[in-house]
Design a protein around this motif. Structure first.
Motif, PDB file in Angstrom:
ATOM      1  N   CYS A   1      37.792  26.426  32.162  1.00 21.08           N
ATOM      2  CA  CYS A   1      38.947  27.336  32.186  1.00 21.08           C
ATOM      3  C   CYS A   1      38.542  28.627  32.874  1.00 21.08           C
ATOM      4  O   CYS A   1      37.352  28.885  33.109  1.00 21.08           O
ATOM      5  CB  CYS A   1      39.474  27.597  30.775  1.00 21.08           C
ATOM      6  SG  CYS A   1      38.286  28.416  29.673  1.00 21.08           S
ATOM      7  N   PHE A   2      39.546  29.445  33.177  1.00 21.27           N
ATOM      8  CA  PHE A   2      39.317  30.646  33.978  1.00 21.27           C
ATOM      9  C   PHE A   2      40.046  31.829  33.366  1.00 21.27           C
ATOM     10  O   PHE A   2      41.233  31.740  33.037  1.00 21.27           O
ATOM     11  CB  PHE A   2      39.838  30.448  35.406  1.00 21.27           C
ATOM     12  CG  PHE A   2      39.264  29.254  36.098  1.00 21.27           C
ATOM     13  CD1 PHE A   2      38.134  29.374  36.896  1.00 21.27           C
ATOM     14  CD2 PHE A   2      39.843  28.001  35.945  1.00 21.27           C
ATOM     15  CE1 PHE A   2      37.595  28.266  37.534  1.00 21.27           C
ATOM     16  CE2 PHE A   2      39.312  26.886  36.578  1.00 21.27           C
ATOM     17  CZ  PHE A   2      38.185  27.018  37.371  1.00 21.27           C
ATOM     18  N   ASN A   3      39.331  32.943  33.244  1.00 22.36           N
ATOM     19  CA  ASN A   3      39.992  34.187  32.896  1.00 22.36           C
ATOM     20  C   ASN A   3      40.649  34.763  34.149  1.00 22.36           C
ATOM     21  O   ASN A   3      40.338  34.336  35.260  1.00 22.36           O
ATOM     22  CB  ASN A   3      38.980  35.176  32.324  1.00 22.36           C
ATOM     23  CG  ASN A   3      38.661  34.863  30.868  1.00 22.36           C
ATOM     24  OD1 ASN A   3      39.562  34.710  30.058  1.00 22.36           O
ATOM     25  ND2 ASN A   3      37.382  34.749  30.549  1.00 22.36           N
ATOM     26  N   PRO A   4      41.557  35.723  34.003  1.00 22.99           N
ATOM     27  CA  PRO A   4      42.168  36.327  35.188  1.00 22.99           C
ATOM     28  C   PRO A   4      41.103  36.909  36.118  1.00 22.99           C
ATOM     29  O   PRO A   4      40.105  37.473  35.657  1.00 22.99           O
ATOM     30  CB  PRO A   4      43.066  37.427  34.605  1.00 22.99           C
ATOM     31  CG  PRO A   4      43.375  36.960  33.216  1.00 22.99           C
ATOM     32  CD  PRO A   4      42.139  36.263  32.745  1.00 22.99           C
ATOM     33  N   ALA A   5      41.330  36.777  37.407  1.00 23.63           N
ATOM     34  CA  ALA A   5      40.354  37.255  38.389  1.00 23.63           C
ATOM     35  C   ALA A   5      40.345  38.777  38.467  1.00 23.63           C
ATOM     36  O   ALA A   5      41.316  39.455  38.127  1.00 23.63           O
ATOM     37  CB  ALA A   5      40.678  36.672  39.763  1.00 23.63           C
ATOM     38  N   LYS A   6      39.228  39.299  38.926  1.00 29.62           N
ATOM     39  CA  LYS A   6      39.047  40.737  39.119  1.00 29.62           C
ATOM     40  C   LYS A   6      38.756  41.003  40.594  1.00 29.62           C
ATOM     41  O   LYS A   6      37.882  40.368  41.181  1.00 29.62           O
ATOM     42  CB  LYS A   6      37.879  41.229  38.258  1.00 29.62           C
ATOM     43  CG  LYS A   6      37.410  42.655  38.545  1.00 29.62           C
ATOM     44  CD  LYS A   6      38.294  43.682  37.905  1.00 29.62           C
ATOM     45  CE  LYS A   6      37.712  45.092  38.045  1.00 29.62           C
ATOM     46  NZ  LYS A   6      38.553  46.105  37.415  1.00 29.62           N
ATOM     47  N   TYR A   7      39.497  41.929  41.188  1.00 29.75           N
ATOM     48  CA  TYR A   7      39.206  42.335  42.565  1.00 29.75           C
ATOM     49  C   TYR A   7      38.169  43.436  42.580  1.00 29.75           C
ATOM     50  O   TYR A   7      38.240  44.393  41.800  1.00 29.75           O
ATOM     51  CB  TYR A   7      40.477  42.844  43.266  1.00 29.75           C
ATOM     52  CG  TYR A   7      40.174  43.739  44.449  1.00 29.75           C
ATOM     53  CD1 TYR A   7      39.784  43.200  45.675  1.00 29.75           C
ATOM     54  CD2 TYR A   7      40.227  45.131  44.329  1.00 29.75           C
ATOM     55  CE1 TYR A   7      39.467  44.024  46.750  1.00 29.75           C
ATOM     56  CE2 TYR A   7      39.921  45.957  45.398  1.00 29.75           C
ATOM     57  CZ  TYR A   7      39.537  45.399  46.605  1.00 29.75           C
ATOM     58  OH  TYR A   7      39.219  46.215  47.657  1.00 29.75           O
ATOM     59  N   LEU A   8      37.179  43.286  43.456  1.00 28.95           N
ATOM     60  CA  LEU A   8      36.214  44.345  43.733  1.00 28.95           C
ATOM     61  C   LEU A   8      35.974  44.391  45.237  1.00 28.95           C
ATOM     62  O   LEU A   8      35.866  43.340  45.875  1.00 28.95           O
ATOM     63  CB  LEU A   8      34.889  44.092  43.019  1.00 28.95           C
ATOM     64  CG  LEU A   8      34.862  44.329  41.510  1.00 28.95           C
ATOM     65  CD1 LEU A   8      33.527  43.869  40.937  1.00 28.95           C
ATOM     66  CD2 LEU A   8      35.107  45.791  41.179  1.00 28.95           C
ATOM     67  N   PRO A   9      35.889  45.566  45.838  1.00 25.77           N
ATOM     68  CA  PRO A   9      35.571  45.651  47.268  1.00 25.77           C
ATOM     69  C   PRO A   9      34.242  44.960  47.553  1.00 25.77           C
ATOM     70  O   PRO A   9      33.289  45.062  46.773  1.00 25.77           O
ATOM     71  CB  PRO A   9      35.486  47.159  47.527  1.00 25.77           C
ATOM     72  CG  PRO A   9      36.310  47.780  46.449  1.00 25.77           C
ATOM     73  CD  PRO A   9      36.114  46.898  45.247  1.00 25.77           C
ATOM     74  N   LEU A  10      34.178  44.269  48.661  1.00 22.93           N
ATOM     75  CA  LEU A  10      32.994  43.476  48.994  1.00 22.93           C
ATOM     76  C   LEU A  10      31.731  44.334  49.035  1.00 22.93           C
ATOM     77  O   LEU A  10      30.652  43.883  48.645  1.00 22.93           O
ATOM     78  CB  LEU A  10      33.214  42.791  50.347  1.00 22.93           C
ATOM     79  CG  LEU A  10      32.133  41.813  50.799  1.00 22.93           C
ATOM     80  CD1 LEU A  10      31.966  40.681  49.803  1.00 22.93           C
ATOM     81  CD2 LEU A  10      32.467  41.263  52.183  1.00 22.93           C
ATOM     82  N   GLU A  11      31.867  45.575  49.477  1.00 25.11           N
ATOM     83  CA  GLU A  11      30.681  46.431  49.615  1.00 25.11           C
ATOM     84  C   GLU A  11      30.010  46.695  48.268  1.00 25.11           C
ATOM     85  O   GLU A  11      28.812  46.951  48.213  1.00 25.11           O
ATOM     86  CB  GLU A  11      31.058  47.749  50.288  1.00 25.11           C
ATOM     87  CG  GLU A  11      32.055  48.580  49.501  1.00 25.11           C
ATOM     88  CD  GLU A  11      32.426  49.879  50.207  1.00 25.11           C
ATOM     89  OE1 GLU A  11      32.922  50.797  49.525  1.00 25.11           O
ATOM     90  OE2 GLU A  11      32.208  49.987  51.429  1.00 25.11           O
TER      91      GLU A  11
END
Length: 454
Positions: free
Chosen positions: A231-241
């Motif tokens: 299962c998967f929790n909601p995704a988190k966005y982070l800048p690639l840098e």
């Protein structure tokens, strides 16, 4: 007579001028009226658009005549400039394709402008892409806001992201893009974990494309056999840098994910799932890395590694799993010391072989696990038992530089997803996993509930 000829020429010139933009009428006259045929060389002499339209309509696409006239017209016609861009794109002539795409964009062809901006974003020419968006921006075009959102996420620009999202909500409140963005925590938007299971993932996405891709993968996985276990929790966005990744297209992806420990609300996740723009998919220390261009089959292959299945294609040179006998480290592969096993007494040989095989309970007593040949003992199930569960050679350790008398084996003769991504995951492998789901699980990346939200 001379006066009559002059009058005819003047009349024809008038006809050509009048019909220069009415190519269907001009073409009809040139085809059916003998006198009107004089118009064609005159139109050519005066570089009238009607002449070039006539040549386009009566020439084979791609011919020199067609290309010459289309090129002439495309310098001032956005539709034809875009047509040339697509023509050269089909031929794989990138330089010419970009040239005419730029021309069509400059002539205010909306589709060309959007495509050019997408190309610049793909090439990481973000500043130029933003300049073109600002210059050619069409407020009624939802795609333009999508591109603004994509740029904002690539650049880690929080203010630009929320502004573009706000404008898109006003223009297209039911947009699928907004639905997908709502599933992800972006710039510290709060989302509570919605699923808990023993094999749970915390996805990290780094740009607009990876957001759409990871959401698609999660949805597909829910409806697959893998969905019964993970299962998967909601995704988190982070800048690639922030991830400090090595992700060249020719190398395995590797990120400094330890920096995330104080930045992520992991909920009850055991593993980290990171998707970046490019690089070789792999699993390392409880982190599943994906290239955003990977298909679902690649994802499932890597997911199988988390569950405890090993590659059945050659592992890298001097891989630890092939350095010595490895008898109980995965559901589907055992690395046996065939020198030692062949040297055993016959009464001990089968028992010792089976003791080193994790799937031994699936091998029937009637299925051989070695054969005696004129050249000696050969460990493995013979070819005439290919339909049975047994001991079949696999390529896992074929790249090792020094022979140590080791050979890798798998339980079935057929090839599987662990060798070729596109193939099925065998039913036997699911049975082996079901019998002890935690036995060969990869170590977790997260300690449950250890990390706090930012």
């Amino acid at each position: 007579m001379k006066g009559i000829l002059v009058g005819i020429v003047i009349a024809i010139s008038f006809i050509v001028t009048v019909f220069t933009h009415h190519t269907d009428i001009l073409s009809f006259l040139l085809k059916h009226d003998v006198t009107a045929r004089i118009a064609l060389p005159l139109a050519k002499r005066f570089h009238l658009n009607g002449y070039h339209h006539f040549i386009r309509n009566t020439s084979t696409q791609g011919s020199i005549r067609w290309l010459t006239s289309t090129t002439y017209l495309a310098n001032s016609d956005a539709i034809l400039a875009f047509e040339l861009a697509n023509y050269f794109d089909d031929l794989g002539r990138t330089v010419q394709q970009k040239l005419w795409l730029k021309k069509a964009s400059e002539l205010k062809h909306t589709e060309a402008s959007l495509l050019r901006i997408k190309t610049l974003i793909k090439e990481q020419k973000l500043v130029l892409a933003k300049q073109l968006l600002d210059r050619d921006f069409l407020s009624e075009e939802a795609q333009a806001y999508n591109l603004l959102i994509e740029l904002a996420l690539l650049q880690g620009d929080k203010e630009a992201y929320f502004e573009a999202k706000k404008q898109l909500q006003a223009l297209a409140p039911k947009s699928n893009i907004l639905t997908e963005l709502a599933k992800v925590s972006i710039f510290s938007d709060k989302l509570n974990p919605v699923e808990k299971c023993d094999i749970s993932f915390f996805p990290v996405v780094t740009n607009f494309t990876s957001i759409l891709r990871i959401n698609q993968f999660i949805e597909q996985t829910k409806h697959s056999r893998f969905g019964q276990y993970v299962c998967f929790n909601p995704a988190k966005y982070l800048p690639l840098e922030q991830l400090h990744c090595q992700h060249d297209i020719s190398n395995r992806i590797d990120c400094r994910v330890n920096v995330l420990n104080t930045q992520l609300q992991t909920g009850s996740s055991r593993y980290l799932l990171v998707m970046v723009p490019q690089g070789g998919a792999n699993v390392n220390n409880g982190v599943l890395y994906l290239d955003q261009h990977d298909g679902i089959d690649v994802f499932y292959h890597e997911l199988a590694h988390i569950l405890g299945f090993v590659d059945e294609y050659p592992l890298p040179l001097n891989h630890a799993k092939c350095a010595s006998e490895q008898t109980h480290f995965s559901h589907n592969v055992a690395v046996l010391n065939i020198k030692q096993l062949t040297a055993l007494e016959k009464t001990q040989r089968r028992e010792r072989i089976l003791a080193n095989v994790p799937w031994r309970d699936k091998i029937l007593p009637s299925t051989p696990v070695y054969v005696e040949t004129p050249d000696g003992i050969e460990i493995g199930t013979p070819a005439n038992y290919q339909a049975a569960v047994g001991l079949f050679r696999t390529n896992t350790c074929n790249r090792q530089s020094v022979s140590k008398g080791l050979q890798a084996y798998k339980p079935i003769s057929m090839r599987s997803k662990m060798e070729y991504f596109e193939l099925d995951f065998p039913e036997l492998y699911w049975q082996l996993f079901d019998e002890d789901k935690t036995r060969f699980l990869m170590p977790a990346f997260f300690t449950i509930d250890k990390f706090a939200a930012p």
